[in-house]
Design a protein around this motif. Structure first.
Motif: not given
Length: 225
Positions: A90-94, A120-128
């Motif tokens: 899903n192109n998600i950066r963690f 390298h993912c440049d979509g949504l950035i998910q931060s926990l």
């Protein structure tokens, strides 16, 4: 129309959800982890949403019963292992926030590995938010810049924080109406939405309704328009 570029969620109610169903509290955390995936995938497909920050484990959560804390650590490891492919697909950066030095070496390594794999993912950035507390975050930021020869500015402090991005919308599930030491600096002008829905019962449909209501709010940021 407002756009919720950065959404933060206080995911409350896992334990109560399980207790209401006569189950152990840990079962609520398991179901809650599945909701995290659903909400994250939804956000990754919404081009207006750039960041999703989720309050996963606070600096105060260490006060919970030892067995529950141990389970949460194992659940976090399991979640991260299972989500790597989902992030990539899903192109998600963690990008975690918080002081992860309190975690085991193996968990710290796992967190770092996933950061590297999704860099390298440049979509949504998910931060926990992991071992996160806003007071702790601000204190650590101050200590990073306290020896500066210049006067500390708002920009300097902001750039020293774990999360360097202001929040547009904060949602809290579970019925309580407080921020519980979450993103206090970044939430200065965030819109706050509280729902009685316990996190395991939180649906995409309710999430969409909250976002729709957010878009109708007139945000003035201290001005008149």
């Amino acid at each position: 129309m407002n756009k919720a570029r950065h959404i933060a969620i206080i995911m409350d109610g896992n334990g109560r959800w399980a207790e209401q169903k006569g189950k152990k509290r840990v079962k609520g955390h398991e179901v809650g982890a599945k909701v995290v995936r659903n909400i994250t995938e939804f956000c990754s497909k919404n081009e207006d949403i750039e960041r999703l920050t989720l309050y996963a484990f606070s600096t105060e959560n260490w006060k919970r019963p030892r067995l529950e804390v141990e389970f949460l650590m194992k659940l976090l490891e399991k979640y991260l292992e299972s989500e790597v492919e989902n992030y990539l697909q899903n192109n998600i950066r963690f990008e975690p926030i918080g002081d992860t030095r309190a975690f085991s070496k193996s968990l710290q390594q796992k967190i770092e590995n996933i950061q590297e794999k999704t860099l390298h993912c440049d979509g949504l950035i998910q931060s926990l938010a992991l071992n996160y507390g806003a007071h702790d975050e601000i204190l650590r930021a101050v200590n990073r810049i306290k020896n500066s020869n210049d006067n500390i500015t708002e920009a300097m402090l902001s750039n020293a924080l774990d999360c360097k991005h202001n929040v547009d919308l904060i949602i809290r599930t579970g019925g309580d109406q407080r921020l519980s030491n979450f993103l206090l600096w970044q939430a200065a002008y965030a819109e706050l939405f509280f729902t009685d829905t316990l996190w395991p019962d939180f649906t995409i449909n309710e999430f969409e309704k909250i976002i729709k209501n957010f878009t109708k709010i007139e945000r003035r940021f201290g001005g008149l328009k």
